[in-house]
Design a protein around this motif. Structure first.
Motif, PDB file in Angstrom:
ATOM      1  N   PRO A  16       0.831  -1.214   0.000  1.00  0.00           N
ATOM      2  CA  PRO A  16       0.000   0.000   0.000  1.00  0.00           C
ATOM      3  C   PRO A  16       0.859   1.256   0.000  1.00  0.00           C
ATOM      4  O   PRO A  16       1.990   1.256   0.503  1.00  0.00           O
ATOM      5  N   ALA A  17       0.323   2.310  -0.564  1.00  0.00           N
ATOM      6  CA  ALA A  17       1.023   3.597  -0.512  1.00  0.00           C
ATOM      7  C   ALA A  17       0.993   4.131   0.915  1.00  0.00           C
ATOM      8  O   ALA A  17       0.059   3.884   1.675  1.00  0.00           O
ATOM      9  N   GLU A  18       2.051   4.849   1.302  1.00  0.00           N
ATOM     10  CA  GLU A  18       2.104   5.438   2.638  1.00  0.00           C
ATOM     11  C   GLU A  18       1.233   6.680   2.682  1.00  0.00           C
ATOM     12  O   GLU A  18       1.341   7.565   1.823  1.00  0.00           O
ATOM     13  N   LEU A  19       0.353   6.753   3.683  1.00  0.00           N
ATOM     14  CA  LEU A  19      -0.545   7.904   3.810  1.00  0.00           C
ATOM     15  C   LEU A  19       0.056   8.993   4.692  1.00  0.00           C
ATOM     16  O   LEU A  19      -0.386  10.133   4.647  1.00  0.00           O
ATOM     17  N   THR A  20       1.034   8.616   5.521  1.00  0.00           N
ATOM     18  CA  THR A  20       1.714   9.587   6.378  1.00  0.00           C
ATOM     19  C   THR A  20       3.210   9.370   6.253  1.00  0.00           C
ATOM     20  O   THR A  20       3.669   8.319   5.796  1.00  0.00           O
ATOM     21  N   SER A  21       3.976  10.340   6.667  1.00  0.00           N
ATOM     22  CA  SER A  21       5.426  10.254   6.541  1.00  0.00           C
ATOM     23  C   SER A  21       5.981   9.161   7.449  1.00  0.00           C
ATOM     24  O   SER A  21       5.455   8.888   8.520  1.00  0.00           O
TER      25      SER A  21
END
Length: 777
Positions: free
Chosen positions: A26-31
């Motif tokens: 999954p793509a990272e939603l937060t740093s």
């Protein structure tokens, strides 16, 4: 989920679109914040092993770390990096199907056959509730598919063949602060860390154990509370941190739900021990757990170790080994969040008070045993053990203060710890405990506590309090016929008299104390009385008596394998050599005393050693060295809150020779050297004093020059070169094995070495290694 979720669909520099990597990360939603060291270590481990399991307590960030490792490792796996999310799966029979679904394989595909020739990374996330099924599946796939590697996350190891584990630690403090600041800025528009809230933000990071989930929940709470208000409410952290992402699984939305899940995965025995362990503050050892937590029902004594091991495997506890040799012990620790949860559970059972009573009894007994073993070769081990147990000692004393009727027991415990308060540099804390308990203890139980309170007041140069406490202690001891307390009062009143310059009275009281302690058969108190008599004789200018008393003290200590009182006797002998003009011998004696006190952990003794070496330097035309040593000693006096540790008349030497060094250097240069000394850590200060610290003596090679060995140390070095063990050296020289060990440690420190082999090489080069009667060539 397609490969585009990895964020690899952007055009490259040539305007073409690179091929998407297979996988479903999954793509990272937060740093992603921090974890540089952990990333490096896990990637290295994954390159060496085919099954790696990231373990750790819930909320520590295992999943996030695994996903970042998988993302960075994509180039190594041409057939993809694939995430299998297992948190919502309850039926182990559906595990294989879940893997097929994640890999986009047909429902009937045989995993081993399908993956046989592929090179891919399989990330099995949240395996703890499917431990056995995950272990079986991982083993089967890895045996059949040489190009597959598995990265799993679980609160405990899977137990599969060939598994390597990596315990994910809480975030380091800088990473904690960076994460909390970033999430707070995202949750509260305009929020920033500033001088007004920085201390509270750091407190949040520390008290929430560096758990990323807890910090992210705290950031959300900053919408309605200031950092300071949040810190003030953290005792009720499970009620406070109850608002997480609605997109997460229910057990990951609140702190309580997260820990509830871990608790539910434990057996009844593990749950019982978890709650009981919450009575400990900080760390504990196996002996304490067995004495405090075992019962005849839920956790029998013989089952404690097995249940502890299970809690370690499930990341409820961590285990570290402390100490060396016979004194080595396993130490168990809970994160504060896990401990608070256990305390809530324990309170709900109604058994907290009884368990705290057992905790108090164990640590009161530990203090009593330390007194009995103090004048022995195990002295240093006991001091270190008490230092490790300091938080538990505090908890036990606090229980005695708060519980009606327990003040007398607490007062005896605080008095038994008197030597520990002095040796660990916590004199002020010891006085506070004694004062609180004396205010609650019955009249007939106060004498011993008053005597020790008076002694600690002398050390802190508080003559009014010392005189009052010792006078009352003496009155009560006479009324009760308590010979031990009367002997203590004589010794401590002698210290008080010496601190105000009354040498005649001081000597009389020390002689009385010596006679009383000899009659009681207390060798440690006899040794300390001899040291004090040596000190008062030295101060009065009676060198012959000072040396005789010091030598008697040293002989008594060596007969018992004791190091601490011996170090103080060495110090007085060093003072006498210095006054007699033998600076080299004085430096050697001061160095031995300094090293012994440093190894034991006596900061007051270290400060005295630094003082003496500063005087020697000042009289030896080394004012720059003297300035630094005075600064280092000053830092320790300040840290312990003990101005010259009750050695009041030594202030005259301090003032005389610090002024001489200042006059020789000039005020500005002296201040620069002095401040440099105050900036040294105790370890650096000792290294500088003995010229074994490379940073303090740049360019110096190990074994080259520096502090010289004494005749006995040279003899021991020769024996080391001949291959003798410490036990054999002790037998040959007719000394205690602990004394032989001390000599070897002194040699290592003085020469800047780290091994016996280096000593042997050094001694051989100097032709010291021949046995008695043999030629050295």
């Amino acid at each position: 989920m397609s490969g585009s979720a990895n964020g690899n669909g952007n055009a490259n520099g040539n305007g073409t679109v690179p091929a998407q990597r297979p996988g479903n990360l999954p793509a990272e939603l937060t740093s992603f914040v921090g974890r540089r060291d952990e990333l490096t270590r896990v990637k290295r481990l994954l390159s060496e092993a085919r099954l790696v399991t990231l373990t750790g307590v819930g909320g520590v960030g295992k999943t996030r770390l695994a996903l970042r490792v998988a993302q960075q490792a994509q180039r190594a796996f041409p057939d993809g990096t694939w995430l299998v999310e297992l948190a919502a799966l309850d039926d182990p029979g559906l595990l294989a199907q879940s893997v097929r679904t994640a890999l986009a394989l047909p429902p009937q595909a045989a995993l081993a056959e399908t993956l046989r020739d592929r090179r891919l990374l399989l990330v099995l996330d949240n395996c703890e509730h499917l431990q056995d099924a995950c272990a079986v599946l991982a083993e089967a796939v890895l045996r059949a598919c040489p190009g597959v590697r598995v990265l799993a996350t679980s609160r405990h190891r899977l137990g599969a063949h060939g598994e390597h584990t990596f315990a994910v630690p809480p975030l380091a403090l800088p990473d904690r602060e960076a994460l909390l600041a970033a999430r707070a800025a995202a949750a509260v528009p305009g929020f920033a860390v500033n001088p007004r809230n920085a201390a509270d933000m750091t407190a949040l990071c520390t008290r929430l154990d560096g758990l990323p989930l807890a910090l992210e929940l705290a950031a959300v709470r900053l919408r309605s509370l200031s950092p300071g208000e949040l810190v003030a409410r953290l005792d009720d952290r499970f009620q406070l941190l109850d608002t997480g992402s609605s997109a997460a699984l229910p057990r990951q939305q609140t702190l309580r739900a997260l820990v509830d899940w871990s608790f539910g995965l434990c057996t009844p025995a593990e749950q019982a021990l978890w709650t009981r362990l919450s009575v400990f503050a900080g760390e504990c050892d196996l002996e304490a757990v067995q004495e405090v937590c075992a019962d005849e029902d839920a956790v029998p004594r013989e089952r404690v170790l097995a249940v502890l091991a299970a809690l370690i495997d499930k990341s409820v506890l961590s285990c570290e080994h402390r100490g060396a040799g016979a004194g080595a012990r396993a130490r168990y620790r809970m994160l504060e969040t896990v401990r608070r949860y256990g305390q809530e559970r324990l309170a709900a059972t109604g058994g907290a008070d009884a368990l705290r009573g057992r905790h108090r009894d164990h640590y009161r007994g530990l203090a009593e045993r330390a007194v009995r073993h103090w004048f022995s070769p195990s002295q240093g081990e006991w001091l270190e053990r008490l230092r490790l147990e300091h938080p538990n000692l505090r908890a036990a004393l606090e229980f005695c203060v708060l519980r009606p009727g327990d003040a007398a027991a607490g007062l005896r415990m605080a008095a038994d710890l008197g030597t520990y308060w002095e040796g660990s540099g916590t004199v002020a804390e010891g006085r506070r405990w004694l004062d609180r308990l004396l205010a609650r203890a019955p009249e007939e139980d106060r004498a011993g506590g008053l005597a020790v309170a008076g002694w600690l007041a002398v050390i802190q140069n508080d003559p009014t309090a010392a005189e009052a406490a010792l006078a009352e202690a003496g009155r009560l001891a006479r009324d009760l016929g308590d010979a031990r307390v009367l002997a203590q009062v004589a010794l401590f009143r002698g210290m008080a008299a010496m601190s105000v310059g009354d040498l005649r009275l001081s000597a009389e009281l020390y002689e009385e104390a010596l006679a009383r302690h000899r009659e009681l058969g207390d060798p440690y108190a006899v040794a300390m009385s001899l040291f004090r008599l040596a000190l008062v004789a030295s101060t009065a200018g009676d060198s012959e008596s000072a040396v005789a008393r010091s030598e008697e003290c040293r002989a008594l200590c060596e007969a018992h394998g004791e190091l601490w009182a011996r170090a103080y006797a060495q110090w007085v002998l060093g003072v006498e050599k210095w006054r007699g003009g033998d600076a080299a011998a004085a430096s050697a004696l001061a160095g031995e005393s300094l090293l012994a006190n440093h190894r034991i952990g006596d900061r007051l003794g270290v400060a005295l050693g630094l003082e003496l070496l500063a005087w020697i330097a000042a009289t030896g035309a080394q004012p720059d060295r003297a300035a630094s040593l005075f600064g280092a000693a000053h830092a320790l006096w300040q840290a312990t809150g003990s101005p010259l540790a009750g050695f009041g008349l030594l202030a005259e030497c301090h003032e005389t020779w610090s002024a001489a060094a200042c006059g020789a250097l000039g005020e500005r240069a002296y201040l620069r050297g002095f401040q440099g000394g105050t900036a040294l850590s105790p370890e650096q200060a000792v290294g500088f004093a003995l010229r074994v610290d490379r940073s303090a003596a740049p360019g110096r090679e190990p074994g080259a020059g520096g502090a010289r060995l004494t005749r006995r140390e040279t003899e021991v070095a020769a024996m080391v070169a001949r291959g003798l063990t410490n036990k054999e050296i002790a037998a040959s020289l007719v000394i205690a094995q602990r004394t032989a060990e001390s000599h070897v440690e002194n040699i290592l420190a003085k020469l800047g070495f780290t091994s016996r082999a280096q000593i042997a090489s050094w001694a051989t080069q100097r032709q010291l290694a021949s046995a008695p009667g043999e030629s050295a060539v």
